[in-house]
Design a protein around this motif. Structure first.
Motif, PDB file in Angstrom:
ATOM      1  N   VAL A   1     -37.927  34.527  33.800  1.00  0.00           N
ATOM      2  CA  VAL A   1     -37.373  36.351  33.698  1.00  0.00           C
ATOM      3  C   VAL A   1     -38.436  37.251  33.182  1.00  0.00           C
ATOM      4  N   VAL A   2     -38.489  37.585  33.362  1.00  0.00           N
ATOM      5  CA  VAL A   2     -40.108  38.814  32.765  1.00  0.00           C
ATOM      6  C   VAL A   2     -39.038  39.648  32.746  1.00  0.00           C
ATOM      7  N   ALA A   3     -39.834  40.373  30.683  1.00  0.00           N
ATOM      8  CA  ALA A   3     -39.097  41.787  30.234  1.00  0.00           C
ATOM      9  C   ALA A   3     -40.598  42.649  31.089  1.00  0.00           C
TER      10      ALA A   3
ATOM     11  N   GLU B   1     -37.076  44.741  25.466  1.00  0.00           N
ATOM     12  CA  GLU B   1     -37.266  44.076  26.501  1.00  0.00           C
ATOM     13  C   GLU B   1     -36.978  42.595  26.165  1.00  0.00           C
ATOM     14  N   THR B   2     -37.603  42.649  25.458  1.00  0.00           N
ATOM     15  CA  THR B   2     -38.160  40.795  25.057  1.00  0.00           C
ATOM     16  C   THR B   2     -36.937  40.082  24.305  1.00  0.00           C
ATOM     17  N   VAL B   3     -35.931  41.133  23.447  1.00  0.00           N
ATOM     18  CA  VAL B   3     -34.548  39.975  23.321  1.00  0.00           C
ATOM     19  C   VAL B   3     -34.212  39.859  23.949  1.00  0.00           C
ATOM     20  N   THR B   4     -34.124  40.563  25.408  1.00  0.00           N
ATOM     21  CA  THR B   4     -32.609  40.667  26.737  1.00  0.00           C
ATOM     22  C   THR B   4     -33.438  40.063  27.186  1.00  0.00           C
ATOM     23  N   ILE B   5     -35.092  39.597  27.772  1.00  0.00           N
ATOM     24  CA  ILE B   5     -35.499  38.330  28.493  1.00  0.00           C
ATOM     25  C   ILE B   5     -34.903  36.908  27.607  1.00  0.00           C
TER      26      ILE B   5
ATOM     27  N   ALA C   1     -36.817  32.198  50.340  1.00  0.00           N
ATOM     28  CA  ALA C   1     -37.401  33.777  51.069  1.00  0.00           C
ATOM     29  C   ALA C   1     -37.732  34.065  49.168  1.00  0.00           C
ATOM     30  N   LEU C   2     -38.524  34.883  48.677  1.00  0.00           N
ATOM     31  CA  LEU C   2     -39.048  35.133  47.472  1.00  0.00           C
ATOM     32  C   LEU C   2     -38.363  36.230  47.090  1.00  0.00           C
ATOM     33  N   ILE C   3     -37.064  36.680  45.934  1.00  0.00           N
ATOM     34  CA  ILE C   3     -37.069  37.516  45.508  1.00  0.00           C
ATOM     35  C   ILE C   3     -37.496  37.814  44.177  1.00  0.00           C
ATOM     36  N   VAL C   4     -37.709  38.846  43.836  1.00  0.00           N
ATOM     37  CA  VAL C   4     -37.305  40.101  42.858  1.00  0.00           C
ATOM     38  C   VAL C   4     -36.404  40.871  42.246  1.00  0.00           C
ATOM     39  N   GLN C   5     -35.821  40.632  41.453  1.00  0.00           N
ATOM     40  CA  GLN C   5     -34.292  41.058  41.349  1.00  0.00           C
ATOM     41  C   GLN C   5     -34.374  41.911  39.459  1.00  0.00           C
ATOM     42  N   LYS C   6     -33.899  43.480  39.532  1.00  0.00           N
ATOM     43  CA  LYS C   6     -34.370  43.434  38.439  1.00  0.00           C
ATOM     44  C   LYS C   6     -32.722  44.059  38.061  1.00  0.00           C
ATOM     45  N   PHE C   7     -32.473  44.159  36.825  1.00  0.00           N
ATOM     46  CA  PHE C   7     -31.487  44.516  36.046  1.00  0.00           C
ATOM     47  C   PHE C   7     -31.603  45.525  34.806  1.00  0.00           C
ATOM     48  N   GLY C   8     -31.300  46.967  34.908  1.00  0.00           N
ATOM     49  CA  GLY C   8     -31.420  47.592  34.136  1.00  0.00           C
ATOM     50  C   GLY C   8     -30.620  47.204  32.684  1.00  0.00           C
ATOM     51  N   GLY C   9     -30.668  48.009  31.974  1.00  0.00           N
ATOM     52  CA  GLY C   9     -29.671  48.543  30.705  1.00  0.00           C
ATOM     53  C   GLY C   9     -28.667  48.153  30.410  1.00  0.00           C
ATOM     54  N   SER C  10     -28.031  49.395  31.430  1.00  0.00           N
ATOM     55  CA  SER C  10     -25.969  49.131  31.287  1.00  0.00           C
ATOM     56  C   SER C  10     -25.830  47.893  31.459  1.00  0.00           C
TER      57      SER C  10
ATOM     58  N   ALA D   1     -28.272  30.006  46.937  1.00  0.00           N
ATOM     59  CA  ALA D   1     -28.684  29.885  48.418  1.00  0.00           C
ATOM     60  C   ALA D   1     -30.581  29.771  48.884  1.00  0.00           C
ATOM     61  N   GLY D   2     -30.896  29.506  48.099  1.00  0.00           N
ATOM     62  CA  GLY D   2     -32.061  28.957  48.315  1.00  0.00           C
ATOM     63  C   GLY D   2     -33.508  29.573  48.124  1.00  0.00           C
ATOM     64  N   HIS D   3     -32.918  30.309  47.116  1.00  0.00           N
ATOM     65  CA  HIS D   3     -34.257  31.588  47.595  1.00  0.00           C
ATOM     66  C   HIS D   3     -35.229  31.170  45.808  1.00  0.00           C
ATOM     67  N   ASP D   4     -36.212  31.683  46.160  1.00  0.00           N
ATOM     68  CA  ASP D   4     -37.115  31.971  44.635  1.00  0.00           C
ATOM     69  C   ASP D   4     -36.656  32.886  43.956  1.00  0.00           C
ATOM     70  N   VAL D   5     -36.743  32.902  42.717  1.00  0.00           N
ATOM     71  CA  VAL D   5     -36.196  34.377  41.839  1.00  0.00           C
ATOM     72  C   VAL D   5     -36.977  34.348  40.455  1.00  0.00           C
ATOM     73  N   VAL D   6     -36.978  35.405  40.513  1.00  0.00           N
ATOM     74  CA  VAL D   6     -37.863  36.249  39.510  1.00  0.00           C
ATOM     75  C   VAL D   6     -36.959  37.005  38.762  1.00  0.00           C
ATOM     76  N   VAL D   7     -36.628  37.585  38.145  1.00  0.00           N
ATOM     77  CA  VAL D   7     -35.394  38.726  37.257  1.00  0.00           C
ATOM     78  C   VAL D   7     -35.965  39.372  36.131  1.00  0.00           C
ATOM     79  N   VAL D   8     -36.352  40.392  36.592  1.00  0.00           N
ATOM     80  CA  VAL D   8     -36.394  41.606  35.923  1.00  0.00           C
ATOM     81  C   VAL D   8     -35.820  41.994  34.904  1.00  0.00           C
ATOM     82  N   VAL D   9     -35.587  42.256  33.377  1.00  0.00           N
ATOM     83  CA  VAL D   9     -34.707  43.345  32.667  1.00  0.00           C
ATOM     84  C   VAL D   9     -35.239  43.718  32.378  1.00  0.00           C
TER      85      VAL D   9
END
Lengths: 422, 422
Positions: A134-136, A76-80, A2-11, A32-40
């Protein structure tokens, strides 16, 4: 796969150690075999630090929005970059992009920009190369190349918009709670985590949900039919899936549950005009000046007229109560109304559930449960999937618990939810 | 009306108060009728803070360069937004751009990228609208849209490159010193600030100048004939103008001054091979392995041969001394040389001036002045506008002062320069 987008907040990204935790979750999904995009989001505290600098520089409460957005976007640029460095260290190929680099195109409404288009090309290329992308969050770019931000909670919106653009199978929002509850566990200790909830229910549960998910992101997800999942950054667990009505129901369950949850709102105040001559257009005459003053009105109730006179009640946010009352007094005088009064000591309880559409008797069961506890109902308003009542604020806990029990929402094993400090 | 590019480094923008000082200087130039473009670095300490985060995240001394550059670029981005807010508060219309927004196109050599092209369109438009334009130094963007940085001191390079692209009349580099001096005022208290100096002299004075200006920026300015001016951020004064030979000479002065200044370098060490059989190609055989090990060699002296044997001496940076010595020993053995020895207790003094080209007797006057103080010269090397000698490091102060006096560089009014902590 699957393609999964994961978002993680400031804390969730508040320190390098926590960023490592985020990286591990992303890698786990990748393995687990997924495509992963992370937004922070920006690291906790960073946005406040930048805002302080801006206020010091501009010496005004509202610094110039174009520059403020560019300034805040650095958070966000720092985090990515840090997350990408950690991912690579842990052996996962990764690549990061700012909003402008992806090309998350927005309008030019700085500080509350709306996404217009997302170019998914580079992200798809990276995913094909096996990279975690990883996307801001929170940021975009307008047609002139100026950096914009999406406003509070904008990272949720970024994640959902990316999921929609990529046709993702799921958009996972990691938070500091482990899902959406039948009601606030601080009020009802036996509140139960919901395995699933519909977009509409989630929207109606706003007063609970807003602490978990940005309403705008839920609307967006509903519109583009992106399955949303709320999970905890810090604990394992399936979280709560927010999905279309009837979709992904568990096997063996033929029906929607009757009630999804109980929301409450302590932030409203009630205003009433008594003895208004009942003529066509009186509602407009009363509420027109209120709307003109940009005061948002929530519930509106008009009783049937009695001897050519009627009563009219509405609620506004407590912060607007004084202003609304002033306007209402002037208006009442002009209309020859008998009396005006208000009450800030109220609370609104709402029963929410798509199931109630096809079930009679939900309202009467609700009113019975409140009556059994001796709770007087001051106002009632209903929608297709919600029934709201206004009661005295001192009955908030008692009323919510009574309804939670009456609609069998209590945790089946009688567990008490442990509530982390908020 | 002129077009001026002004560059302010990290300590000049280290706080909001200092940024206000920068804003006032820019506004002053604007009010004098000039078009003004301001280039700024990251606030003092910010780059180090970001580097620390990167090292913590990557847990290596060299984090991934693409992400590191993106991370570091946020430092200047913060400064440009704050300066723009301050400018607007002080009533000056202003607009800021990151390197990518201007489109400062570079190659993809992250952390040491070279500028390939600058799009001057948006800056010209803003200047025409009467705006002060604020640009982030140190950063650019490559063809793929990845953010790059230009390496240490890159903000100077940004300023000069912008000045070249815009055909600016002057590129002003604001620093914490008020100009270029005839020599280091900490060594010679009567050192004099130069009103002007040529690009070539400035390059040869590298060991003094590097504290003031990035050599790369001087080369760039020379190549594109951009007049450079070094001034103090904190004091008023004309600073030092760095320009083409013969240009902008003061009225009444028909000649270049004989000597511009005296540079010294304490960072070199000397290595000598004695009794090398004098055959063609020995220099290459000695220096080949040194070069192969990426050790930079500065001075090279070979004495005339004596009974078929010759001596060979060269200098390297002290940090490379041990490695160079090891290589040299192996090489000497192979070549059948008699002896190898080295010395880290040396200093190099250099007399620099385009005027010496047309004047005989500069060298002998230099050697006389040193001999008068009993200072033994160990090595001599000359170029068209420079004479360097290596002497015992204990004579650094004595030798520099003697030369400063012999070439009449002392401040005419006998003033002693106040030196700020460095």
């Amino acid at each position: 796969m699957a393609l999964i987008v994961q978002k993680f907040g400031g804390s969730s990204v508040g320190s390098i150690e926590r960023i490592e935790n985020v990286a591990r979750k992303a890698i786990q999904s990748r393995e687990a075999g997924h495509d992963v995009v992370v937004v922070v989001s920006a690291m906790k505290g960073e946005t406040d630090r930048l805002l302080k600098l801006a206020h010091e520089a501009a010496q005004t409460a509202s610094p110039r929005p174009r520059e403020l957005d560019l300034l805040l976007s650095t958070g966000e640029t720092v985090t990515i970059t840090l997350l990408t460095m950690v991912l690579e260290r842990l052996g996962a190929p990764a690549r990061c992009y700012t909003g402008a680099q992806v090309r998350i195109l927005t309008d030019s409404a700085f500080s509350k920009a709306r996404i217009q288009d997302i170019d998914d090309e580079i992200i798809r290329e990276d995913l094909q190369l096996g990279r975690i992308v990883v996307v801001a969050g929170f940021q975009g770019v307008d047609e002139n190349g100026s950096i914009t931000t999406l406003g509070r909670g904008g990272s949720d919106t970024t994640a959902v918009a990316l999921a929609a653009a990529l046709g993702a199978d799921e958009c996972q929002i990691y938070t500091d709670v482990d899902g959406v509850y039948t009601t606030d566990p601080r009020v009802v200790p036996t509140a139960r985590r919901l395995d699933r909830i519909t977009f509409e229910e989630m929207l109606e549960l706003a007063s609970l949900g807003s602490k978990v998910l940005q309403i705008r992101a839920v609307e967006f997800a509903g519109k583009y039919r992106v399955p949303l999942r709320v999970l905890s950054s810090f604990e394992e667990g399936p979280g709560t899936l927010i999905t279309m009505e009837g979709e992904n129901m568990p096997q063996g369950s033929m029906e929607e549950p009757l009630i999804a949850g109980i929301a409450f709102n302590r932030d409203e105040a009630k205003l009433t005009v008594i003895g208004v001559p009942d003529k066509p257009g009186i509602a407009a005459r009363i509420l027109g000046p209120i709307a003109k003053a940009n005061i948002e009105v929530d519930m509106i109730v008009q009783n049937i007229s009695n001897e050519g006179m009627t009563d009219f009640t509405f609620t506004v946010h407590k912060n607007e109560y004084e202003r609304a009352m002033e306007i209402l007094r002037d208006q009442a005088k002009e209309m020859g109304a008998r009396e005006v009064f208000g009450d800030t000591g109220i609370v609104k309880l709402s029963l929410v559930g798509v199931g109630m559409r096809s079930h009679a008797g939900v309202a009467s069961r609700m009113f019975d449960a409140l009556a059994d506890e001796g709770i007087n109902i001051q106002m009632i308003s209903t929608s297709e999937i919600k029934i709201s009542v206004v009661i005295d604020e001192k009955y908030l806990e008692l009323g919510t618990r009574a309804l939670h029990k009456a609609f069998e929402l209590d945790d089946e094993e009688g567990r008490t939810v442990r509530v982390e400090g908020n």
